[in-house]
Design a protein around this motif. Structure first.
Motif, PDB file in Angstrom:
ATOM      1  N   MET A 195       0.814  -1.189   0.000  1.00 47.76           N
ATOM      2  CA  MET A 195       0.000   0.000   0.000  1.00 47.76           C
ATOM      3  C   MET A 195       0.869   1.268   0.000  1.00 47.76           C
ATOM      4  O   MET A 195       0.522   2.254  -0.617  1.00 47.76           O
ATOM      5  N   ASN A 196       2.003   1.223   0.694  1.00 44.60           N
ATOM      6  CA  ASN A 196       2.887   2.381   0.732  1.00 44.60           C
ATOM      7  C   ASN A 196       3.461   2.687  -0.646  1.00 44.60           C
ATOM      8  O   ASN A 196       3.670   3.849  -0.984  1.00 44.60           O
ATOM      9  N   VAL A 197       3.715   1.644  -1.428  1.00 42.35           N
ATOM     10  CA  VAL A 197       4.240   1.843  -2.780  1.00 42.35           C
ATOM     11  C   VAL A 197       3.191   2.533  -3.644  1.00 42.35           C
ATOM     12  O   VAL A 197       3.507   3.451  -4.400  1.00 42.35           O
ATOM     13  N   ARG A 198       1.936   2.124  -3.494  1.00 41.70           N
ATOM     14  CA  ARG A 198       0.855   2.733  -4.263  1.00 41.70           C
ATOM     15  C   ARG A 198       0.663   4.197  -3.861  1.00 41.70           C
ATOM     16  O   ARG A 198       0.425   5.053  -4.700  1.00 41.70           O
ATOM     17  N   LEU A 199       0.776   4.466  -2.575  1.00 43.12           N
ATOM     18  CA  LEU A 199       0.630   5.829  -2.087  1.00 43.12           C
ATOM     19  C   LEU A 199       1.772   6.720  -2.590  1.00 43.12           C
ATOM     20  O   LEU A 199       1.544   7.855  -3.008  1.00 43.12           O
ATOM     21  N   ALA A 200       2.982   6.185  -2.578  1.00 41.98           N
ATOM     22  CA  ALA A 200       4.125   6.945  -3.090  1.00 41.98           C
ATOM     23  C   ALA A 200       3.977   7.195  -4.585  1.00 41.98           C
ATOM     24  O   ALA A 200       4.287   8.292  -5.071  1.00 41.98           O
ATOM     25  N   ASP A 201       3.492   6.208  -5.326  1.00 43.38           N
ATOM     26  CA  ASP A 201       3.271   6.371  -6.760  1.00 43.38           C
ATOM     27  C   ASP A 201       2.207   7.431  -7.024  1.00 43.38           C
ATOM     28  O   ASP A 201       2.371   8.291  -7.898  1.00 43.38           O
ATOM     29  N   LEU A 202       1.128   7.400  -6.254  1.00 43.19           N
ATOM     30  CA  LEU A 202       0.066   8.390  -6.407  1.00 43.19           C
ATOM     31  C   LEU A 202       0.571   9.794  -6.078  1.00 43.19           C
ATOM     32  O   LEU A 202       0.285  10.755  -6.794  1.00 43.19           O
ATOM     33  N   ALA A 203       1.347   9.915  -5.010  1.00 48.87           N
ATOM     34  CA  ALA A 203       1.906  11.220  -4.641  1.00 48.87           C
ATOM     35  C   ALA A 203       2.826  11.736  -5.738  1.00 48.87           C
ATOM     36  O   ALA A 203       2.808  12.930  -6.063  1.00 48.87           O
ATOM     37  N   GLY A 204       3.608  10.851  -6.327  1.00 52.44           N
ATOM     38  CA  GLY A 204       4.482  11.252  -7.423  1.00 52.44           C
ATOM     39  C   GLY A 204       3.703  11.731  -8.631  1.00 52.44           C
ATOM     40  O   GLY A 204       4.058  12.731  -9.261  1.00 52.44           O
ATOM     41  N   ARG A 205       2.614  11.039  -8.941  1.00 49.81           N
ATOM     42  CA  ARG A 205       1.792  11.435 -10.097  1.00 49.81           C
ATOM     43  C   ARG A 205       1.076  12.756  -9.866  1.00 49.81           C
ATOM     44  O   ARG A 205       0.828  13.508 -10.792  1.00 49.81           O
ATOM     45  N   VAL A 206       0.739  13.045  -8.622  1.00 51.69           N
ATOM     46  CA  VAL A 206       0.054  14.300  -8.316  1.00 51.69           C
ATOM     47  C   VAL A 206       1.042  15.458  -8.263  1.00 51.69           C
ATOM     48  O   VAL A 206       0.764  16.553  -8.750  1.00 51.69           O
ATOM     49  N   LEU A 207       2.219  15.228  -7.688  1.00 53.02           N
ATOM     50  CA  LEU A 207       3.169  16.312  -7.478  1.00 53.02           C
ATOM     51  C   LEU A 207       3.955  16.699  -8.730  1.00 53.02           C
ATOM     52  O   LEU A 207       4.369  17.843  -8.855  1.00 53.02           O
ATOM     53  N   ARG A 208       4.174  15.767  -9.639  1.00 56.14           N
ATOM     54  CA  ARG A 208       4.969  16.090 -10.834  1.00 56.14           C
ATOM     55  C   ARG A 208       4.385  17.234 -11.648  1.00 56.14           C
ATOM     56  O   ARG A 208       5.105  18.164 -11.990  1.00 56.14           O
ATOM     57  N   PRO A 209       3.094  17.202 -11.985  1.00 54.76           N
ATOM     58  CA  PRO A 209       2.564  18.341 -12.754  1.00 54.76           C
ATOM     59  C   PRO A 209       2.575  19.646 -11.965  1.00 54.76           C
ATOM     60  O   PRO A 209       2.774  20.713 -12.532  1.00 54.76           O
ATOM     61  N   VAL A 210       2.379  19.564 -10.656  1.00 53.28           N
ATOM     62  CA  VAL A 210       2.368  20.767  -9.835  1.00 53.28           C
ATOM     63  C   VAL A 210       3.758  21.391  -9.777  1.00 53.28           C
ATOM     64  O   VAL A 210       3.910  22.605  -9.823  1.00 53.28           O
ATOM     65  N   LEU A 211       4.773  20.542  -9.705  1.00 52.41           N
ATOM     66  CA  LEU A 211       6.140  21.032  -9.565  1.00 52.41           C
ATOM     67  C   LEU A 211       6.862  21.216 -10.898  1.00 52.41           C
ATOM     68  O   LEU A 211       8.048  21.509 -10.910  1.00 52.41           O
ATOM     69  N   LEU A 212       6.164  21.076 -11.996  1.00 54.39           N
ATOM     70  CA  LEU A 212       6.793  21.237 -13.309  1.00 54.39           C
ATOM     71  C   LEU A 212       7.399  22.624 -13.501  1.00 54.39           C
ATOM     72  O   LEU A 212       8.535  22.728 -13.979  1.00 54.39           O
ATOM     73  N   PRO A 213       6.719  23.714 -13.113  1.00 51.32           N
ATOM     74  CA  PRO A 213       7.372  25.026 -13.241  1.00 51.32           C
ATOM     75  C   PRO A 213       8.635  25.140 -12.379  1.00 51.32           C
ATOM     76  O   PRO A 213       9.609  25.780 -12.780  1.00 51.32           O
TER      77      PRO A 213
END
Length: 98
Positions: free
Chosen positions: A1-19
């Motif tokens: 479950m922690n791997v899935r949560l880390a993957d989800l956090a990565g998918r959410v944060l990447r577009p936000v942190l693109l600038p």
């Protein structure tokens, strides 16, 4: 479950942190050009590249501050909507009024 949560956090944060990633790339480019100007001994180019690097660094700091401010607004909205959180709708789960 922690791997899935880390993957989800990565998918959410990447577009936000693109600038921020773009600004860091720009800052790295400016520092590389600054090192090249220093190696050539070109004082005018050194001052220009240093000024541009500082502008890029200020842009990075502003982007990070904006991202944190937007994140704070989202968290505040979620807390206000959740009835189980202190300060949330319904007031359940918080300190009792006496």
């Amino acid at each position: 479950m922690n791997v899935r949560l880390a993957d989800l956090a990565g998918r959410v944060l990447r577009p936000v942190l693109l600038p921020v990633q773009f600004a860091l790339l720009l800052f790295t480019l400016r520092l590389g050009r600054l090192r090249a100007a220093r190696a050539r001994g070109d004082r005018g180019a050194i001052s220009i590249e240093l000024a541009l690097a500082i502008i890029a660094l200020v842009f990075v700091a502003g982007a990070v501050a904006t991202a944190l401010y937007l994140l704070k607004d989202k968290v505040v909205q979620k807390v206000q909507q959740d009835p189980n959180m202190p300060g949330g709708a319904g007031g359940a789960g918080g300190a009792t009024k006496g």
